[in-house]
Design a protein around this motif. Structure first.
Motif, PDB file in Angstrom:
ATOM      1  N   GLN A 168       4.947  -0.422  -0.908  1.00 55.07           N
ATOM      2  CA  GLN A 168       4.133   0.262   0.091  1.00 55.07           C
ATOM      3  C   GLN A 168       2.779  -0.437   0.099  1.00 55.07           C
ATOM      4  OE1 GLN A 168       3.042   2.606   2.739  1.00 55.07           O
ATOM      5  NE2 GLN A 168       4.033   4.252   1.595  1.00 55.07           N
ATOM      6  N   GLY A 169       2.312  -0.869   1.262  1.00 57.30           N
ATOM      7  CA  GLY A 169       1.027  -1.549   1.279  1.00 57.30           C
ATOM      8  C   GLY A 169       0.724  -2.221   2.591  1.00 57.30           C
ATOM      9  N   GLY A 170      -0.280  -3.120   2.564  1.00 55.22           N
ATOM     10  CA  GLY A 170      -0.660  -3.832   3.776  1.00 55.22           C
ATOM     11  C   GLY A 170      -2.002  -4.525   3.632  1.00 55.22           C
ATOM     12  N   MET A 171      -2.383  -5.238   4.717  1.00 56.01           N
ATOM     13  CA  MET A 171      -3.671  -5.922   4.795  1.00 56.01           C
ATOM     14  C   MET A 171      -4.419  -5.372   6.002  1.00 56.01           C
ATOM     15  SD  MET A 171      -2.426  -9.837   4.006  1.00 56.01           S
ATOM     16  CE  MET A 171      -4.082 -10.490   3.831  1.00 56.01           C
ATOM     17  N   PHE A 172      -5.688  -4.968   5.810  1.00 55.87           N
ATOM     18  CA  PHE A 172      -6.434  -4.281   6.857  1.00 55.87           C
ATOM     19  C   PHE A 172      -7.863  -4.798   6.938  1.00 55.87           C
ATOM     20  CE2 PHE A 172      -3.148  -1.537   5.200  1.00 55.87           C
ATOM     21  CZ  PHE A 172      -2.552  -1.016   6.335  1.00 55.87           C
ATOM     22  N   ASN A 173      -8.440  -4.625   8.126  1.00 59.71           N
ATOM     23  CA  ASN A 173      -9.848  -4.943   8.344  1.00 59.71           C
ATOM     24  C   ASN A 173     -10.695  -3.750   7.907  1.00 59.71           C
ATOM     25  OD1 ASN A 173     -11.356  -7.131   9.206  1.00 59.71           O
ATOM     26  ND2 ASN A 173     -11.834  -6.176  11.176  1.00 59.71           N
ATOM     27  N   PHE A 174     -11.792  -3.990   7.165  1.00 60.69           N
ATOM     28  CA  PHE A 174     -12.601  -2.917   6.577  1.00 60.69           C
ATOM     29  C   PHE A 174     -14.075  -3.180   6.888  1.00 60.69           C
ATOM     30  CE2 PHE A 174     -14.348  -0.096   3.399  1.00 60.69           C
ATOM     31  CZ  PHE A 174     -13.344   0.847   3.174  1.00 60.69           C
ATOM     32  N   THR A 213      -6.858  -4.972   1.021  1.00 63.17           N
ATOM     33  CA  THR A 213      -5.408  -4.979   0.838  1.00 63.17           C
ATOM     34  C   THR A 213      -5.022  -3.938  -0.197  1.00 63.17           C
ATOM     35  OG1 THR A 213      -5.244  -6.575  -0.993  1.00 63.17           O
ATOM     36  CG2 THR A 213      -5.467  -7.473   1.231  1.00 63.17           C
ATOM     37  N   ARG A 214      -3.850  -3.375  -0.001  1.00 69.25           N
ATOM     38  CA  ARG A 214      -3.330  -2.397  -0.954  1.00 69.25           C
ATOM     39  C   ARG A 214      -1.870  -2.709  -1.237  1.00 69.25           C
ATOM     40  NH1 ARG A 214      -0.458   1.885   2.047  1.00 69.25           N
ATOM     41  NH2 ARG A 214      -0.238   2.909   0.033  1.00 69.25           N
ATOM     42  N   TYR A 215      -1.463  -2.351  -2.444  1.00 66.58           N
ATOM     43  CA  TYR A 215      -0.082  -2.568  -2.851  1.00 66.58           C
ATOM     44  C   TYR A 215       0.279  -1.515  -3.884  1.00 66.58           C
ATOM     45  CZ  TYR A 215       3.942  -4.446  -5.327  1.00 66.58           C
ATOM     46  OH  TYR A 215       5.171  -4.581  -5.921  1.00 66.58           O
ATOM     47  N   GLU A 216       1.489  -0.986  -3.763  1.00 65.11           N
ATOM     48  CA  GLU A 216       2.031  -0.085  -4.771  1.00 65.11           C
ATOM     49  C   GLU A 216       3.545  -0.149  -4.712  1.00 65.11           C
ATOM     50  OE1 GLU A 216       1.695   4.289  -3.218  1.00 65.11           O
ATOM     51  OE2 GLU A 216       0.004   3.148  -2.409  1.00 65.11           O
ATOM     52  N   LEU A 217       4.187   0.275  -5.763  1.00 64.95           N
ATOM     53  CA  LEU A 217       5.643   0.290  -5.830  1.00 64.95           C
ATOM     54  C   LEU A 217       6.083   1.739  -6.001  1.00 64.95           C
ATOM     55  CD1 LEU A 217       7.971  -1.789  -5.826  1.00 64.95           C
ATOM     56  CD2 LEU A 217       7.964  -1.645  -8.326  1.00 64.95           C
ATOM     57  N   ASN A 218       6.786   2.255  -4.994  1.00 62.95           N
ATOM     58  CA  ASN A 218       7.207   3.652  -5.004  1.00 62.95           C
ATOM     59  C   ASN A 218       8.632   3.787  -5.515  1.00 62.95           C
ATOM     60  OD1 ASN A 218       4.770   4.358  -3.932  1.00 62.95           O
ATOM     61  ND2 ASN A 218       5.508   4.642  -1.846  1.00 62.95           N
ATOM     62  N   ILE A 260       7.053   8.618  -8.081  1.00 62.62           N
ATOM     63  CA  ILE A 260       5.940   7.989  -8.786  1.00 62.62           C
ATOM     64  C   ILE A 260       5.545   6.692  -8.085  1.00 62.62           C
ATOM     65  CG2 ILE A 260       5.178   6.946 -10.951  1.00 62.62           C
ATOM     66  CD1 ILE A 260       5.504   9.941 -11.133  1.00 62.62           C
ATOM     67  N   SER A 261       4.263   6.569  -7.819  1.00 56.66           N
ATOM     68  CA  SER A 261       3.698   5.336  -7.287  1.00 56.66           C
ATOM     69  C   SER A 261       3.095   4.556  -8.450  1.00 56.66           C
ATOM     70  CB  SER A 261       2.618   5.656  -6.247  1.00 56.66           C
ATOM     71  OG  SER A 261       1.895   4.496  -5.917  1.00 56.66           O
ATOM     72  N   SER A 262       3.587   3.337  -8.682  1.00 55.10           N
ATOM     73  CA  SER A 262       3.112   2.531  -9.815  1.00 55.10           C
ATOM     74  C   SER A 262       2.518   1.218  -9.309  1.00 55.10           C
ATOM     75  CB  SER A 262       4.259   2.251 -10.789  1.00 55.10           C
ATOM     76  OG  SER A 262       5.308   1.553 -10.140  1.00 55.10           O
ATOM     77  N   ARG A 263       1.894   0.500 -10.208  1.00 61.52           N
ATOM     78  CA  ARG A 263       1.278  -0.801  -9.902  1.00 61.52           C
ATOM     79  C   ARG A 263       0.327  -0.691  -8.708  1.00 61.52           C
ATOM     80  NH1 ARG A 263       5.852  -5.302  -9.614  1.00 61.52           N
ATOM     81  NH2 ARG A 263       3.969  -6.586  -9.436  1.00 61.52           N
ATOM     82  N   ASN A 264      -0.462   0.394  -8.689  1.00 60.38           N
ATOM     83  CA  ASN A 264      -1.387   0.643  -7.587  1.00 60.38           C
ATOM     84  C   ASN A 264      -2.547  -0.344  -7.624  1.00 60.38           C
ATOM     85  OD1 ASN A 264      -0.577   3.414  -6.304  1.00 60.38           O
ATOM     86  ND2 ASN A 264      -0.324   3.636  -8.517  1.00 60.38           N
ATOM     87  N   MET A 309      -4.390   0.284 -10.888  1.00 56.44           N
ATOM     88  CA  MET A 309      -4.432   1.563 -11.596  1.00 56.44           C
ATOM     89  C   MET A 309      -3.046   1.986 -12.066  1.00 56.44           C
ATOM     90  SD  MET A 309      -7.049   3.237  -8.901  1.00 56.44           S
ATOM     91  CE  MET A 309      -6.372   2.118  -7.678  1.00 56.44           C
ATOM     92  N   GLY A 310      -3.019   3.029 -12.862  1.00 59.45           N
ATOM     93  CA  GLY A 310      -1.765   3.534 -13.414  1.00 59.45           C
ATOM     94  C   GLY A 310      -0.962   4.330 -12.409  1.00 59.45           C
ATOM     95  N   PRO A 311       0.145   4.933 -12.849  1.00 58.78           N
ATOM     96  CA  PRO A 311       1.029   5.676 -11.955  1.00 58.78           C
ATOM     97  C   PRO A 311       0.365   6.926 -11.382  1.00 58.78           C
ATOM     98  CG  PRO A 311       2.136   5.119 -14.015  1.00 58.78           C
ATOM     99  CD  PRO A 311       0.681   4.843 -14.218  1.00 58.78           C
ATOM    100  N   ALA A 312       0.841   7.345 -10.207  1.00 59.41           N
ATOM    101  CA  ALA A 312       0.376   8.567  -9.556  1.00 59.41           C
ATOM    102  C   ALA A 312       1.521   9.154  -8.739  1.00 59.41           C
ATOM    103  CB  ALA A 312      -0.828   8.278  -8.655  1.00 59.41           C
ATOM    104  N   LEU A 313       1.437  10.423  -8.425  1.00 53.00           N
ATOM    105  CA  LEU A 313       2.455  11.086  -7.620  1.00 53.00           C
ATOM    106  C   LEU A 313       2.256  10.784  -6.138  1.00 53.00           C
ATOM    107  CD1 LEU A 313       2.564  14.625  -9.297  1.00 53.00           C
ATOM    108  CD2 LEU A 313       4.308  12.842  -9.449  1.00 53.00           C
ATOM    109  N   PHE A 314       3.355  10.737  -5.395  1.00 57.34           N
ATOM    110  CA  PHE A 314       3.271  10.605  -3.939  1.00 57.34           C
ATOM    111  C   PHE A 314       4.239  11.584  -3.287  1.00 57.34           C
ATOM    112  CE2 PHE A 314       6.911   7.805  -4.705  1.00 57.34           C
ATOM    113  CZ  PHE A 314       7.757   8.128  -3.649  1.00 57.34           C
ATOM    114  N   VAL A 315       3.957  11.902  -2.019  1.00 59.62           N
ATOM    115  CA  VAL A 315       4.819  12.752  -1.201  1.00 59.62           C
ATOM    116  C   VAL A 315       4.952  12.102   0.162  1.00 59.62           C
ATOM    117  CG1 VAL A 315       5.132  15.004  -0.119  1.00 59.62           C
ATOM    118  CG2 VAL A 315       4.129  14.865  -2.399  1.00 59.62           C
ATOM    119  N   ASN A 316       6.168  12.100   0.695  1.00 60.39           N
ATOM    120  CA  ASN A 316       6.443  11.460   1.973  1.00 60.39           C
ATOM    121  C   ASN A 316       7.325  12.380   2.823  1.00 60.39           C
ATOM    122  OD1 ASN A 316       8.327   8.553   3.077  1.00 60.39           O
ATOM    123  ND2 ASN A 316       6.537   9.452   4.001  1.00 60.39           N
ATOM    124  N   LEU A 317       6.929  12.607   4.065  1.00 59.01           N
ATOM    125  CA  LEU A 317       7.687  13.462   4.978  1.00 59.01           C
ATOM    126  C   LEU A 317       7.857  12.742   6.298  1.00 59.01           C
ATOM    127  CD1 LEU A 317       8.899  16.234   5.846  1.00 59.01           C
ATOM    128  CD2 LEU A 317       6.585  16.889   6.551  1.00 59.01           C
TER     129      LEU A 317
END
Length: 394
Positions: free
Chosen positions: A239-245, A263-268, A289-293, A320-328
């Protein structure tokens, strides 16, 4: 009594004659009609997808930028669609095969809100339109080509947009209904970079039954259908992408740049349930669990010396370390289609279209057009198989 029996026999005889006469006439009328089948195999599908990742504090308090940002969470909404714009089907009678060519129009809109508690809220958008071409050889092979150009922009403040192009080319080979392999190449920004990757896929098991699928580098899935309207899956995907900020918060202090790249990257890794409410509506919910954030900031100007190489000059990068995610997600399907029950190549066509997400996103429709085979004959009824044999076509 005999008179009554004779009357009953006469009524039965008349009924039989009337019944067969009606059937004969109906069949003749049916044969004389020129039935116009639906043109396309794909329905128009619209997906609304909402994603949330829990807030995490930056542990490196010695880093001044990490201290200023304080914590990091993700709130994301994505709307995407695909619709058929051209379909050609032709039979090779001497070989007993049916070939088909499909051209689809795709589109997506993403609203991403990276929540850094120490600075003002930014709203990043991603808008794109694309096309994908799929060719079913009618034998064992299916070819897939996708081009998805898009623009990203920080709409919170005045800033320019940034153009990018995601693309994928895949050849898929159906050895049997239960085994498939794929090979190709893909350029995606899901991993927070602009690299090209080889695409290698393996699937074990039928698509309408329990199956295990590895589609490197996009996903790993174990799919378990429970009934015609419910299926479960366990998965791992990026899960991730490259964006203008916008640089309105003065995070980048070198030069006079109004924007920089985020840019952001994580492995869900999680568990998902897909519910098929009707022929026109599905929904899914997943959590895990979202890891490798990872979050990275860099300047385009600082990396232009070697523009064709991966960017290496970052002014901020933290994992960062693992975190919870929710997807609907909500899946809406429109239109009548041609039937393809138990056609392994057409099942693969649908799965390929679903495996490579529209607009280089992570919303997965869950193969809404591949019917789930009922577990036993008692589960078969008109309601459960109307997607399998589309009687509305006639």
């Amino acid at each position: 009594m005999n008179s009554f029996q004779n009357i009953v026999k006469m009524l039965i005889l008349i009924s039989i004659i009337f019944l067969f006469n009606t059937q004969i006439r109906s069949q003749a009328a049916f044969d004389s009609l020129k039935i116009k089948l639906p043109k396309h195999y794909f329905k128009t599908v619209i997906v609304l997808d909402s994603y949330r990742k829990a807030d995490q504090k930056f542990a490196d308090t010695a880093n001044l930028l990490a201290k200023k940002l304080n914590s990091y969470a993700i709130k994301q909404f994505n709307a995407s669609f695909y619709t058929p714009i051209y379909t050609e089907t032709y039979e090779v009678k001497e070989k007993g095969i049916t070939k088909s060519t499909h051209l689809l129009l795709t589109g997506n809109f993403m609203l991403l809100e990276p929540i850094f508690s120490g600075i003002s809220q930014h709203s990043l958008i991603k808008i794109g339109m694309g096309v994908r071409w799929i060719y079913n050889s009618g034998k064992k092979g299916v070819w897939f080509v996708d081009a998805s150009p898009f623009v990203t922009k920080d709409v919170t403040y005045e800033s320019k947009g940034y153009f990018r192009l995601a693309s994928t080319f895949v050849y898929s080979h159906n050895v049997s209904e239960s085994f498939n392999w794929r090979v190709g190449a893909t350029k995606s920004f899901l991993w927070g970079n602009k690299n090209y990757w080889p695409f290698i896929g393996l699937r074990f098991g039928k698509l309408d039954k329990v199956n295990f699928s590895i589609q490197f580098p996009r996903s790993i899935n174990l799919n378990v259908p429970v009934g015609p309207k419910l299926s479960f899956s366990m998965y791992t995907r990026p899960q991730g992408g490259m964006f203008n900020f916008s640089n309105n918060d003065s995070l980048y202090r070198i030069g006079n740049e109004s924007t920089f790249s985020y840019t952001r990257y994580e492995l869900n890794t999680g568990f998902r349930a897909d519910v098929r409410v009707s022929n026109n509506f599905n929904f899914y919910v997943s959590t895990g669990i979202s890891s490798r954030n990872n979050v990275t900031f860099y300047s385009e100007k600082a990396n232009k010396e070697k523009p064709r190489l991966p960017y290496r000059n970052y002014f901020f990068s933290k994992t960062m370390g693992p975190a919870l995610f929710v997807n609907l997600g909500l899946v809406f399907k429109f239109g009548k289609t041609r039937s393809f029950y138990h056609e392994k190549n057409m099942y693969d066509v649908m799965d390929l279209n679903n495996s490579i997400d529209v607009g280089d996103n992570t919303g997965n429709t869950g193969n809404p057009q591949i019917p789930i085979t009922p577990k036993s004959k008692k589960d078969i009824n008109l309601g459960s198989i109307q997607d399998l044999i589309d009687y509305n076509d006639f």
